[in-house]
Design a protein around this motif. Structure first.
Motif, PDB file in Angstrom:
ATOM      1  N   ILE A  91      37.770  36.392  52.550  1.00 56.41           N
ATOM      2  CA  ILE A  91      36.961  35.695  51.550  1.00 56.41           C
ATOM      3  C   ILE A  91      36.049  34.700  52.255  1.00 56.41           C
ATOM      4  N   LYS A  92      34.744  34.824  51.982  1.00 58.18           N
ATOM      5  CA  LYS A  92      33.765  33.970  52.659  1.00 58.18           C
ATOM      6  C   LYS A  92      33.249  32.853  51.757  1.00 58.18           C
ATOM      7  N   GLY A  93      33.453  33.033  50.463  1.00 58.83           N
ATOM      8  CA  GLY A  93      32.965  32.034  49.521  1.00 58.83           C
ATOM      9  C   GLY A  93      33.216  32.520  48.110  1.00 58.83           C
ATOM     10  N   PHE A  94      32.862  31.692  47.154  1.00 52.06           N
ATOM     11  CA  PHE A  94      33.023  32.088  45.751  1.00 52.06           C
ATOM     12  C   PHE A  94      32.013  31.349  44.906  1.00 52.06           C
ATOM     13  N   GLU A  95      31.721  31.910  43.738  1.00 55.24           N
ATOM     14  CA  GLU A  95      30.990  31.156  42.729  1.00 55.24           C
ATOM     15  C   GLU A  95      31.591  31.510  41.385  1.00 55.24           C
ATOM     16  N   GLY A  96      31.673  30.509  40.517  1.00 56.71           N
ATOM     17  CA  GLY A  96      32.349  30.765  39.260  1.00 56.71           C
ATOM     18  C   GLY A  96      31.815  29.960  38.107  1.00 56.71           C
ATOM     19  N   ILE A  97      32.090  30.478  36.926  1.00 60.38           N
ATOM     20  CA  ILE A  97      31.893  29.733  35.683  1.00 60.38           C
ATOM     21  C   ILE A  97      33.281  29.243  35.303  1.00 60.38           C
ATOM     22  N   LEU A  98      33.500  27.951  35.432  1.00 53.91           N
ATOM     23  CA  LEU A  98      34.860  27.412  35.413  1.00 53.91           C
ATOM     24  C   LEU A  98      35.085  26.391  34.316  1.00 53.91           C
ATOM     25  N   ASN A  99      34.114  26.272  33.406  1.00 52.50           N
ATOM     26  CA  ASN A  99      34.308  25.339  32.292  1.00 52.50           C
ATOM     27  C   ASN A  99      33.757  25.965  31.023  1.00 52.50           C
ATOM     28  N   LEU A 137      40.080  25.826  44.488  1.00 47.60           N
ATOM     29  CA  LEU A 137      39.748  27.169  44.986  1.00 47.60           C
ATOM     30  C   LEU A 137      39.345  27.130  46.463  1.00 47.60           C
ATOM     31  N   ALA A 138      38.541  26.157  46.836  1.00 45.92           N
ATOM     32  CA  ALA A 138      38.092  26.085  48.237  1.00 45.92           C
ATOM     33  C   ALA A 138      39.286  25.859  49.164  1.00 45.92           C
ATOM     34  N   ASN A 139      40.184  24.977  48.755  1.00 48.50           N
ATOM     35  CA  ASN A 139      41.332  24.678  49.619  1.00 48.50           C
ATOM     36  C   ASN A 139      42.301  25.856  49.685  1.00 48.50           C
ATOM     37  N   GLU A 140      42.491  26.542  48.562  1.00 50.39           N
ATOM     38  CA  GLU A 140      43.455  27.653  48.534  1.00 50.39           C
ATOM     39  C   GLU A 140      42.871  28.922  49.127  1.00 50.39           C
ATOM     40  N   LEU A 141      41.632  29.248  48.777  1.00 45.32           N
ATOM     41  CA  LEU A 141      41.065  30.554  49.143  1.00 45.32           C
ATOM     42  C   LEU A 141      40.348  30.526  50.486  1.00 45.32           C
ATOM     43  N   LEU A 142      39.814  29.368  50.832  1.00 45.94           N
ATOM     44  CA  LEU A 142      39.025  29.295  52.061  1.00 45.94           C
ATOM     45  C   LEU A 142      39.704  28.430  53.124  1.00 45.94           C
ATOM     46  N   GLY A 143      40.897  27.936  52.804  1.00 47.89           N
ATOM     47  CA  GLY A 143      41.595  27.111  53.793  1.00 47.89           C
ATOM     48  C   GLY A 143      40.905  25.789  54.069  1.00 47.89           C
ATOM     49  N   SER A 180      16.201  35.201  33.024  1.00 52.07           N
ATOM     50  CA  SER A 180      17.353  34.571  33.641  1.00 52.07           C
ATOM     51  C   SER A 180      18.001  33.624  32.649  1.00 52.07           C
ATOM     52  N   ARG A 181      18.981  32.909  33.101  1.00 51.22           N
ATOM     53  CA  ARG A 181      19.839  32.151  32.203  1.00 51.22           C
ATOM     54  C   ARG A 181      20.520  31.053  33.023  1.00 51.22           C
ATOM     55  N   TRP A 182      20.602  29.838  32.454  1.00 47.89           N
ATOM     56  CA  TRP A 182      21.282  28.749  33.152  1.00 47.89           C
ATOM     57  C   TRP A 182      22.796  28.878  32.991  1.00 47.89           C
ATOM     58  N   LYS A 183      23.500  28.692  34.086  1.00 46.49           N
ATOM     59  CA  LYS A 183      24.958  28.628  34.050  1.00 46.49           C
ATOM     60  C   LYS A 183      25.395  27.458  34.931  1.00 46.49           C
ATOM     61  N   LEU A 184      26.458  26.786  34.537  1.00 47.46           N
ATOM     62  CA  LEU A 184      27.027  25.742  35.391  1.00 47.46           C
ATOM     63  C   LEU A 184      27.950  26.432  36.393  1.00 47.46           C
ATOM     64  N   ILE A 185      27.545  26.392  37.659  1.00 43.42           N
ATOM     65  CA  ILE A 185      28.235  27.171  38.690  1.00 43.42           C
ATOM     66  C   ILE A 185      28.995  26.249  39.643  1.00 43.42           C
ATOM     67  N   GLY A 186      30.268  26.522  39.785  1.00 40.89           N
ATOM     68  CA  GLY A 186      31.064  25.887  40.826  1.00 40.89           C
ATOM     69  C   GLY A 186      31.198  26.866  41.977  1.00 40.89           C
ATOM     70  N   SER A 187      30.910  26.407  43.183  1.00 40.94           N
ATOM     71  CA  SER A 187      30.907  27.359  44.299  1.00 40.94           C
ATOM     72  C   SER A 187      31.334  26.684  45.588  1.00 40.94           C
ATOM     73  N   ALA A 188      31.690  27.498  46.527  1.00 39.30           N
ATOM     74  CA  ALA A 188      31.954  27.003  47.888  1.00 39.30           C
ATOM     75  C   ALA A 188      31.672  28.137  48.859  1.00 39.30           C
ATOM     76  N   VAL A 189      31.298  27.757  50.047  1.00 36.36           N
ATOM     77  CA  VAL A 189      30.955  28.752  51.054  1.00 36.36           C
ATOM     78  C   VAL A 189      31.421  28.258  52.423  1.00 36.36           C
ATOM     79  N   ARG A 190      31.842  29.207  53.245  1.00 35.80           N
ATOM     80  CA  ARG A 190      32.208  28.871  54.622  1.00 35.80           C
ATOM     81  C   ARG A 190      30.942  28.925  55.471  1.00 35.80           C
ATOM     82  N   ASN A 191      30.610  27.820  56.114  1.00 34.03           N
ATOM     83  CA  ASN A 191      29.409  27.759  56.931  1.00 34.03           C
ATOM     84  C   ASN A 191      29.641  28.397  58.302  1.00 34.03           C
ATOM     85  N   ALA A 192      28.537  28.602  59.007  1.00 31.18           N
ATOM     86  CA  ALA A 192      28.627  29.247  60.316  1.00 31.18           C
ATOM     87  C   ALA A 192      29.535  28.467  61.265  1.00 31.18           C
TER      88      ALA A 192
END
Lengths: 353, 353
Positions: free
Chosen positions: A174-182, A231-237, A266-278
């Protein structure tokens, strides 16, 4: 057949829903899951607390219309909620923590978890606070005491995202995630697409019971931020703290922003996300994003939640389901208990073929 | 650290992709998953077969441009694919079955699985045939021989639907499912929405490599039917045979059907589904359905697959992801091996906190 004695900490909607399930499903669970649940203690700030070593009748707990301090009239009861004593001394296997989320310091729920784990009791919780703020400490405590700390319901109620990543996506990278969480903010955005302004849409969400009297945590992204941390702590360490995640809500979106997005397909969504940087660091963020209609999250409407996991070997995998609801969240607690049961009792034998 | 010796049966796209992963990921897997994979035998109808007890170099297997019968030039090799001998006598822990799916009787893949399980070897497979046609027999054989039979990739390549239901939704009470389970037909429907007629859309899918020379299995629902059987039997405890599932494809849909759906704010999708009836029986079906645009499956476009599970406690939970692809399908095999590894080696210790 196994009986798990449990203590319910907090007797609001979620633990009441769990109690309703116990009242009706125990025989089914005994057959299909291999265990029954027996409520031995309950504690609630409003109702007081009660310990009954042989177990309390779930149906009675649901149907009795207890007044303030009402647990005090039960045998073994008190009009006060002495959580510490209940958690430390009730003869239970599992403490079910479902008190309110305190986004500031996670208390008193963190203490509840700490007391339980130190007493050698498993903890299952739907509370975001302890997981977002103290997961490392609590996991270490669980390990040291040879018990489980499980918290599937802290992100999308019963929709399995933590356990899906752990149990079904090992090695997918898993390199990252984005979600609709609310769900509240997603509902508000949907109503704004139907022509309401932000304030009117929030008022409608409040009237329908989707938003609280103070909607700040939902619409300003604070709730999503805690979930991004988890999610970032659990899925991306990662080892993110809430204040390290940038956070912007939807309150500044105007009807003209909504219109402009629609005109651009297009459409606005409130997105929670995290990504692992280089460099291996993890960056989390919460912000409204304009998604093209063909984006996998663009069609997630109303109170539904979804998370897309971006993986190296499998591309994007999305799980979509309820993000709230009494029974749905109570199911998360059940799923945590199933995980404990399977890890403790013969999952090797069961899994072998 | 554990080394699993494996035999690859079939050396087409999927097992080649797995070999590529082995060539590049073994050290990562050793660190993160706790095992390495060592290819000890390979068998392929076109290339022949080879057994090398100390292991074959994965990189060489990928890069050597073997001609027909080419394995015969290797030490321990033969120009013929003697699958039975390879499966029964190669000193391996796991047989990786990735030959072609025979929807009629599942052979020769069922025999491959049977030989392996009877020899006390685990089987992981992406082949729908053995799972749709002989799962009960093969699971019983696995159990009798104390080995695993795993087949996540038989439904949606690496997108976890079988293991998600098993590992994350116990007790949610799955009542039925509906899914988009064939990327080719979904692509064809999308192109028809863009104005092509059925034949032209199929021709385009063929030109792009999404559809085979004979597209019947994809567009007439036969591929989906096997997947419905697998899902119904695994998730709903059914015992369906393929011929018991009604099956209608998309070839009769005309441009005017497509237009009429669009005018009704809906969209045709080829849906594979099953439901538990009031009397406990399970009914499966494959048919084109006109879904309203707000339906969770209506936005699943192109070659993406998705399954919505309808549950008693959690409502609808949907998993969306790739339904095909060499690496994506090879990941399913890896995920099966991870499941075997975790069940066999210390998952109790690992799971405890």
């Amino acid at each position: 057949m196994k009986i798990y004695n449990i203590a319910l900490i907090g007797f609001g909607g979620v633990n009441r829903a769990l109690t309703e399930l116990i009242a009706t499903k125990n025989s089914l669970w005994e057959r299909d899951l291999g265990f029954r649940l027996n409520i031995v203690a309950v504690s609630d700030l409003y109702l007081g607390s009660v310990i009954s070593p042989n177990g309390l009748d779930a149906k009675t707990l649901i149907e009795a219309n207890f007044a303030k301090g009402g647990f005090g009239r039960l045998s073994g009861g008190s009009a006060e909620a002495d959580n510490e004593t209940i958690i430390k001394s009730a003869p239970v296997d599992i403490v079910v923590e479902a008190t309110f989320t305190n986004p500031k310091d996670g208390e008193p729920a963190i203490s509840h978890c700490r007391w339980a784990l130190k007493s050698g009791k498993h903890v299952v919780t739907t509370n975001k606070g302890p997981v977002a703020i103290a997961a490392q400490e609590l996991k270490a405590l669980a390990k040291a005491n040879n018990v489980h700390f499980e918290y599937e319901g802290s992100v999308m109620s019963g929709t399995p995202v933590l356990r899906m990543a752990e149990k079904t996506l090992s090695g997918a990278e898993i390199k990252g995630f984005e979600g609709i969480l609310n769900g509240t903010s997603n509902f508000v955005l949907g109503r704004m697409e139907n022509g309401l302004d932000f304030a009117s849409a929030v008022a409608e969400a409040q009237a329908l019971g989707f938003a609280e009297a103070d909607p700040t945590a939902d619409v300003e992204g604070l709730d999503v931020r805690l979930k991004v941390v988890i999610l970032a702590n659990e899925l991306l360490g990662a080892n993110l703290k809430p204040e390290e995640v940038s956070c912007e809500g939807i309150s500044k979106l105007s009807p003209s922003d909504i219109d402009a997005a629609a005109k651009a397909n297009s459409r606005w969504k409130l997105i929670g996300s995290a990504v692992r940087n280089a460099d291996g660091t993890i960056t989390g963020s919460v912000a409204p994003k304009q998604l093209p209609l063909e984006h996998p999250l663009a069609g997630v409407n109303g109170a539904t939640n979804a998370v897309s996991l971006n993986t190296e070997l499998l591309g994007s995998v999305t799980v979509t389901g309820p993000g709230a609801g009494r029974t749905e969240t109570a199911y998360a607690l059940l799923s945590d208990i199933v995980a404990i049961h399977n890890a403790r009792s013969g999952s090797l034998a069961k899994d072998a073929a």
